[in-house]
Design an enzyme around this catalytic site. Sequence first.
Site, PDB file in Angstrom:
ATOM      1  N   SER A 159     -14.988  18.095 -14.581  1.00  0.00           N
ATOM      2  CA  SER A 159     -13.569  18.417 -14.748  1.00  0.00           C
ATOM      3  C   SER A 159     -12.777  17.131 -14.881  1.00  0.00           C
ATOM      4  O   SER A 159     -12.837  16.253 -14.019  1.00  0.00           O
ATOM      5  CB  SER A 159     -13.074  19.219 -13.534  1.00  0.00           C
ATOM      6  OG  SER A 159     -11.722  19.564 -13.669  1.00  0.00           O
ATOM      7  N   ASP A 177      -9.548  15.371 -14.412  1.00  0.00           N
ATOM      8  CA  ASP A 177      -8.379  15.635 -13.574  1.00  0.00           C
ATOM      9  C   ASP A 177      -7.441  14.433 -13.646  1.00  0.00           C
ATOM     10  O   ASP A 177      -7.619  13.434 -12.934  1.00  0.00           O
ATOM     11  CB  ASP A 177      -8.817  15.905 -12.135  1.00  0.00           C
ATOM     12  CG  ASP A 177      -9.837  17.040 -12.035  1.00  0.00           C
ATOM     13  OD1 ASP A 177      -9.898  17.855 -12.970  1.00  0.00           O
ATOM     14  OD2 ASP A 177     -10.570  17.093 -11.032  1.00  0.00           O
ATOM     15  N   SER A 230     -10.980  21.283 -16.567  1.00  0.00           N
ATOM     16  CA  SER A 230     -10.102  20.138 -16.344  1.00  0.00           C
ATOM     17  C   SER A 230      -8.763  20.634 -15.826  1.00  0.00           C
ATOM     18  O   SER A 230      -8.458  21.823 -15.891  1.00  0.00           O
ATOM     19  CB  SER A 230      -9.878  19.330 -17.644  1.00  0.00           C
ATOM     20  OG  SER A 230     -11.041  18.625 -18.012  1.00  0.00           O
TER      21      SER A 230
END
Length: 357
Positions: free
Chosen positions: A274, A276, A236
């Site tokens: 991830s 974000d 992340s």
Amino acid sequence: MTRARDLGLALGGKPGPHNAITDIPGVEVGYTTLIEGSSVRTGVTAILPRGRSQFDVPCSAGTFSLNGNGEMTGRAWLAETGSLTLPVLITSTHSVGQCHRGTIDWVVRERPDAAAEWLLPVVAETWDGYLNDVNAPTIRTDHAVAAIDAAASGPIAEGSVGGGTGMTCYGFKGGTGTSSRVVSHGSDSYTVGALVQANFGSRPELTVAGSHLGAELLDDNPMADTNWLAPAGAGSVIVVIGTDAPLLPGQCAALARRVPLGLARTGTTGSHFSGDLFLAFSTANAGALTSHFPRPDDEPYESMRFVPWGAIDPFFEAVVQAVEEAVLNALVANDEMVGHRGHRVPSLPLARWQEGA
């Protein structure tokens, strides 16, 4: 401490005096860093947009999610009002609750009157489970309080500190990075700063100042062995953008939407695994965007001064430049780390980077 600019890289824009988010007047950053035994590699990062003295004075703010496999608390209230108060904390994925409660504890200790109505802290996370025992109850509320207490202006540490302690980036040791840019607007000068908790990207993607170096650095990449758990590129990234330029909440959200362009300059294509999430705030217009129960002495109206939309492009450029450099700083300011279950993450080989750059 070595930083990306020390390597002679061609990075655009003019940084502030510390090349950090703390170049914005009033902004303070603090860390709690926990490195213990073989399986504790974690911590807490605290960002105080207006410092301790004015932590309850709202800032104009907006957010953006490039990919939602993550958490940032308080986003519903930010979307509703565009008003950010309280310290912003970044930590490990399974420690959001402790930091949320710790922020409240800090406010109650410092200013009980500011806690009399309600508190909706912003706490964001990235996953440090490769190097840290993410399921252990390591981070406590007092660690969050300590990070806020440690917050200061001026130059700040980068790399394996605070919430970035156990994080990885492009298969190298990642973590915390920061950068800033000075932007001229008419006769005025403003600062745009970025702080990233970098825990994203696969090794082949890595791009440094336009050079695709990842493909040349594929050796010594323990994280490429997906038998441990996650595919390459999982992780992340949290980015906090600050500025002292007067901006509306919608303009702050527009700055947050430019963060992915800076990340992309470092090579990432944005993994599904991830989270974000990005936050941008403006410290201008103190006294606007208040939202408390009605009081007899309240003014009937509030006003805001802001940069015209047609003049905002230089601030977008500053975001992209500062985010790119903050990621590179997180990579440069690091050493190899061994952690949970003997997992090892090498540091970026700076000599080979310079040869490629």
